[in-house]
Design a protein around this motif. Structure first.
Motif, mmCIF file in Angstrom:
data_model
loop_
_atom_site.group_PDB
_atom_site.id
_atom_site.type_symbol
_atom_site.label_atom_id
_atom_site.label_comp_id
_atom_site.label_asym_id
_atom_site.label_seq_id
_atom_site.Cartn_x
_atom_site.Cartn_y
_atom_site.Cartn_z
ATOM 1 N N TYR A 1 -5.276 -5.005 -11.261
ATOM 2 C CA TYR A 1 -6.832 -4.975 -11.439
ATOM 3 C C TYR A 1 -6.876 -4.881 -12.907
ATOM 4 O O TYR A 1 -8.244 -4.964 -13.364
ATOM 5 N N MET A 2 -5.952 -4.481 -13.709
ATOM 6 C CA MET A 2 -6.373 -4.143 -15.109
ATOM 7 C C MET A 2 -6.195 -5.400 -15.934
ATOM 8 O O MET A 2 -6.419 -5.449 -17.078
ATOM 9 N N PHE B 1 0.844 -1.181 -0.031
ATOM 10 C CA PHE B 1 -0.050 0.111 0.107
ATOM 11 C C PHE B 1 0.722 1.240 -0.050
ATOM 12 O O PHE B 1 0.339 2.405 0.071
ATOM 13 N N HIS B 2 2.212 1.348 -0.236
ATOM 14 C CA HIS B 2 3.165 2.312 -0.149
ATOM 15 C C HIS B 2 3.761 2.296 -1.726
ATOM 16 O O HIS B 2 3.188 2.830 -2.597
ATOM 17 N N ASP B 3 4.891 1.831 -1.635
ATOM 18 C CA ASP B 3 5.612 1.765 -3.034
ATOM 19 C C ASP B 3 5.162 0.953 -4.142
ATOM 20 O O ASP B 3 5.320 1.220 -5.290
ATOM 21 N N GLU C 1 6.228 -2.793 -14.712
ATOM 22 C CA GLU C 1 5.096 -3.640 -14.275
ATOM 23 C C GLU C 1 4.878 -4.952 -15.295
ATOM 24 O O GLU C 1 4.244 -6.131 -14.566
ATOM 25 N N THR D 1 2.083 0.511 -5.012
ATOM 26 C CA THR D 1 0.641 0.581 -5.048
ATOM 27 C C THR D 1 0.310 0.570 -6.834
ATOM 28 O O THR D 1 -0.585 0.064 -7.299
ATOM 29 N N GLU D 2 1.161 1.091 -7.560
ATOM 30 C CA GLU D 2 1.083 1.085 -8.872
ATOM 31 C C GLU D 2 1.104 -0.204 -9.665
ATOM 32 O O GLU D 2 0.109 -0.625 -10.393
ATOM 33 N N LYS D 3 2.034 -0.954 -8.971
ATOM 34 C CA LYS D 3 2.095 -2.420 -9.509
ATOM 35 C C LYS D 3 0.814 -3.303 -9.108
ATOM 36 O O LYS D 3 0.403 -3.969 -9.692
ATOM 37 N N ARG D 4 0.371 -2.873 -7.850
ATOM 38 C CA ARG D 4 -0.787 -3.529 -7.442
ATOM 39 C C ARG D 4 -2.082 -3.373 -8.312
ATOM 40 O O ARG D 4 -3.011 -3.975 -8.798
ATOM 41 N N MET D 5 -2.304 -1.737 -8.539
ATOM 42 C CA MET D 5 -3.410 -1.603 -9.265
ATOM 43 C C MET D 5 -3.459 -1.869 -10.900
ATOM 44 O O MET D 5 -4.269 -2.262 -11.402
ATOM 45 N N ALA D 6 -2.186 -2.283 -11.177
ATOM 46 C CA ALA D 6 -1.916 -2.730 -12.601
ATOM 47 C C ALA D 6 -2.521 -4.147 -12.559
ATOM 48 O O ALA D 6 -3.060 -4.606 -13.827
ATOM 49 N N GLU E 1 -7.239 -9.176 -17.101
ATOM 50 C CA GLU E 1 -8.569 -9.716 -16.836
ATOM 51 C C GLU E 1 -8.303 -11.351 -16.399
ATOM 52 O O GLU E 1 -9.112 -11.894 -15.932
ATOM 53 N N PRO F 1 7.041 -8.268 7.913
ATOM 54 C CA PRO F 1 7.037 -8.355 9.295
ATOM 55 C C PRO F 1 6.165 -9.592 9.866
ATOM 56 O O PRO F 1 5.415 -10.162 9.025
#
Lengths: 153, 717
Positions: free
Chosen positions: A26-27, A15-17, A138, A19-24, A29, A61
């Motif tokens: 969702y794109m 949820f920090h560095d 990504e 984020t963009e890879k994580r959102m990718a 299918e 952690p």
């Protein structure tokens, strides 16, 4: 139609560095992404449901559970490794539903620093290990997930 | 006197006594019961007998240290052939509370039936060497005698053993030159003995039979001849080679023994070991519990665990790196090699310790210097990036700004929602037109419909703001691609242009939101970078360089520096002191500032929201108390565990509290160690408490705690 890859990605930076890879994800299918940010969270997710692919960061952690006490005493930091040992080793009987799951490691560390990943009980395939610095773009990361999915433990 | 002694026997004994009474030794005759019959002057003096009394009033048995020992002596005399002397009876007598070692040379007298009825004794005083002579072969001291030709005339077994010869016979007759490692020193030594015949504890290098060198500790006496100065030299040697290694090796050597209470005690150590632990000599450190030199019980247990693990694998513990503290509390970095002595059931261990503090410090300093300059450049780049991001916000999001540097994110979210609605409406209109023109099944339009649906599905909660902006942007970029495809279709231009404009507006809004969040994240991390750079650049704190400074503005500097961080964290810093106060402390301003920065940064970082009615806050108070000033920093949020406070592990280098990673809070584990170090070096103290609130249980660490940090510093006169 392609299979849907049910993915669990375990990393404390999601949820920090990342984020963009994580959102990718969702794109895409063919990917159904799920996330966990510490070893405890991941342990209970893995125990409760099956996944096709699990991608683990090594320097995780521990999270709140006391099950990691023995590791804590020695200033241990690689709870990703501890998680894999637990799920694939000492408690594998509780994880029968992960028999078909393919595991991958996505970490900042080099492969040479972690020879134990390729031994019992984890026995990670070398191609299922990827350094984060080798997946700056990504697409490289998404390709890695698809590769892990097609691999066999 | 024994009543039954025949007069003839008595006379016989007397005659024998008279024959030898003039010899210069204590001589006496006695009966079998131990009564003295006759004594010469030396015997009267030796046994302190009153010459005015008949000697028969005294009994030899009263002089035995152990009276039963006389029975043993009599049994020995029974075995002696008639008329012969027994020469090897050694006893310890006690004369006026003084113990004397005596060799009796005795002649027994028997009656016609062969019963012992009297004896004649010469009492010879014995030296310790004579007394213990039976152990000679077990003694490791070598005895030697050298004649006037500098040839070994005599020696004992130990002498031969030290020089690796099989027996004294093998070495007798050897010229001294064969035995000296540096033969030229023989003449010097001989000359010295001539001038001063007593030499004590001289270190000499000798050559063993196998050619190896052995260093011995030699003492000798030169004995004068009748015509020449020194006729022969007698002396002792002791192999001192390992003693020298033990003494001079720049490595700490030790032996630790477990006492009856289970405590591990230093039983033997060399000088270097003593020095590492702050003592001048090895004697001073003996009997000290070894654990007192470990920084805490956990560190000592960790060491023992590793030692036991190695032992279980049949190995010594090798190259174990650890921190120890000397008796003054000064830290040393050491590497230890340790093993248990076999057959001692883990109760005895030996080891060597290398002090690598300076070596490590040198390397660390170089690394720190290099890294601090890299970090410095990095901070400059980050600051430039932050300025650029701020300018981009201003350039493209001026209508959404709350102030000069911050976006009004609520307004941005509302604008985004409105824009999404407009996009939906515009697309609906376009789809209607497309249907009218027979393009209802166009895949691009179908894809755009799906993308807009996904855009509308976004979770609008505040903690999804970052995700929504990132995902929304990806959807819009895909949407924009599809718009390009529409150019080939027979569609009116105006609705497509309007759609594109709305997509651009939405891209602007989501980008401004992402930029603002990233700027906050950057602002949140920047104090860490600054702190870490300053820590790496720190020098040694030298008290002579301390100057009187008002502590209030130093504290305020830290507060102001962390304002942006507190704003991002949405934490208010409440100052409950008069900012115009003047409280002088003798200090190194930058270091104290670093300590305050650290403690305040922690308080902000680990604060929790106390409820919807008020944002979290940190309270800072200053109170002057006589000759000290107490600064209190109080926050409410992430707990510090009781055991971590009790063991003071939170002040250890690199140690983070177990709860400190709560909600992804990053940290190095250096801050509290550094702050504690700085404040201690200013003669002050740092105390931390962490307690539950609202009646919560003390071990329920999922609840927020009140954490109070008390900094006490001496006020400058």
């Amino acid at each position: 139609m392609n299979d849907i890859i049910k993915l669990l990605w375990i990393d404390d930076n999601l949820f920090h560095d990342l984020t963009e890879k994580r959102m990718a994800l969702y794109m895409e299918e063919d990917i159904e992404p799920h996330f966990a940010t510490d070893a405890t969270d991941a342990f209970y997710r893995l125990r409760s449901e099956p996944f096709d692919v699990v991608i683990v960061d090594l320097r995780l952690p521990p999270g709140p559970d006391d099950m990691w006490e023995t590791y804590r005493a020695s200033n241990f930091q690689k709870y990703g490794y501890a998680l894999l040992c637990t799920v694939l080793g000492e408690q594998k009987d509780n994880f029968d539903h992960l028999k078909e799951t393919r595991f991958g490691v996505f970490t900042i560390e080099a492969q040479e620093e972690n020879p134990e990943l390729f031994e019992a009980p984890i026995r990670l395939a070398e191609k299922n290990f990827k350094m984060k610095t080798h997946a700056y773009h990504e697409n490289a990361f998404i390709d890695f997930i698809r590769h892990v999915y097609k691999s066999w433990r | 006197m024994e009543p039954g002694m025949p007069p003839a026997m008595r006379q016989e004994i007397r005659d024998a006594f008279e024959q030898i009474r003039g010899l210069p030794f204590p001589i006496y005759a006695g009966d079998s019961a131990g009564n003295f019959l006759f004594v010469n002057e030396q015997a009267a003096e030796f046994f302190a007998l009153n010459p005015a009394l008949d000697p028969s009033v005294y009994r030899i048995t009263t002089y035995y240290e152990n009276p039963e020992e006389r029975a043993y002596v009599l049994r020995r005399l029974q075995e002696v052939a008639p008329g012969a002397w027994c020469r090897d009876i050694a006893v310890r007598l006690k004369v006026h509370d003084e113990f004397r070692k005596i060799r009796f040379v005795s002649k027994p007298f028997r009656d016609a039936q062969g019963n012992l009825c009297g004896l004649l004794c010469i009492a010879l005083s014995m030296s310790d060497i004579e007394w213990f002579a039976e152990f000679e072969e077990m003694v490791h001291t070598g005895f030697f005698e050298v004649d006037r030709n500098l040839v070994i005339a005599d020696c004992n077994q130990a002498f031969a053993r030290v020089l690796k010869y099989g027996s004294p016979a093998e070495i007798k007759g050897q010229p001294l030159a064969n035995l000296f490692w540096e033969p030229r020193n023989i003449a010097l030594l001989a000359d010295e003995i001539t001038k001063s015949p007593h030499i004590e504890d001289r270190r000499i290098k000798l050559r063993r039979k196998d050619g190896a060198m052995v260093i011995v500790q030699m003492s000798c006496i030169g004995i004068a001849g009748e015509t020449e100065g020194i006729a022969r030299v007698k002396g002792t040697i002791r192999d001192a080679t390992f003693e020298i290694i033990q003494h001079d090796l720049p490595v700490g050597l030790f032996l630790v023994n477990t006492d009856q209470n289970g405590e591990d005690i230093i039983s033997r150590a060399n000088r270097t070991f003593a020095h590492i632990h702050g003592y001048e000599s090895s004697d001073e450190i003996l009997s000290k519990p070894i654990r007192m030199f470990h920084p805490n019980a956990a560190a000592y247990e960790a060491f023992k665990t590793e030692l036991n693990k190695a032992t279980a694998n049949g190995q010594p513990l090798l190259d174990y790196y650890m921190e120890v503290q000397d008796r003054l509390g000064k830290k040393h970095n050491v590497v230890a090699n340790v093993r248990y002595v076999s057959d001692e059931n883990h109760h005895l261990r030996v080891g060597a310790v290398y002090d690598v503090t300076d070596h490590l410090r040198g390397h660390t300093r170089t690394l720190e210097a290099d890294f601090s300059s890299i970090l410095h450049t990095y901070i400059a780049t980050i600051n430039g990036l932050r300025d650029t991001m701020t300018m981009l916000l201003k350039a493209h999001g001026e209508d959404l700004q709350k102030d000069e540097t911050h976006l009004d994110r609520l307004r941005a979210a509302a604008e985004t929602l409105r824009s999404k609605k407009r996009l939906e409406t515009l697309l609906a209109e376009l789809l209607k037109t497309a249907a009218e023109r027979g393009l209802a099944d166009d895949p691009s339009l179908a894809r755009m419909s799906k993308l807009v649906q996904r855009l509308a599905l976004g979770d609008t909660s505040a903690d999804k703001e970052k995700d929504n902006a990132a995902l929304g942007r990806r959807i819009l970029l895909e949407f924009r691609k599809q718009l390009d495809v529409l150019r080939a279709l027979n569609l009116p231009r105006e609705p497509v242009r309007n759609l594109r404009a709305e997509v651009e507006e939405l891209l602007r809004l989501t980008s401004m939101i992402s930029l603002s969040i990233s700027l906050d994240e950057l602002n949140e991390r920047i104090p860490d970078f600054y702190y870490f750079r300053d820590y790496l650049r720190r020098g040694e704190l030298v008290q002579q360089e301390f100057r009187p400074n008002n502590v209030v503005p130093i504290l305020l500097d830290s507060v102001h520096f962390l304002e942006e961080f507190a704003a991002v964290r949405q934490v208010s810093v409440v100052l409950e002191f008069n900012q115009r106060d003047h409280i002088p402390v003798l200090c190194h301003r930058n270091s104290l500032n670093r300590a305050f920065h650290n403690l305040l940064h922690n308080a902000i970082k680990y604060s929790w929201n106390k409820g919807s009615e008020r944002r979290p806050w940190v309270t800072v108070r200053i109170e002057k108390k006589d000759d000290t000033v107490e600064i209190l920093i109080e926050n409410w949020g992430v707990p510090i565990r009781r055991e971590e406070l009790e063991s003071r592990s939170i002040f250890q280098f690199g140690k983070r509290g177990r709860e400190s990673e709560d909600r992804g809070r990053s940290g190095t584990g250096i801050g509290l160690y550094d702050a504690h170090d700085i404040i201690s070096k200013h003669g002050g103290s740092l105390r931390i408490t962490s307690e539950p609130t609202f009646g919560n249980l003390p071990d329920m660490y999922s609840n927020p705690f009140i954490t109070r940090t008390y900094i006490t510093l001496p006020v400058a006169p």
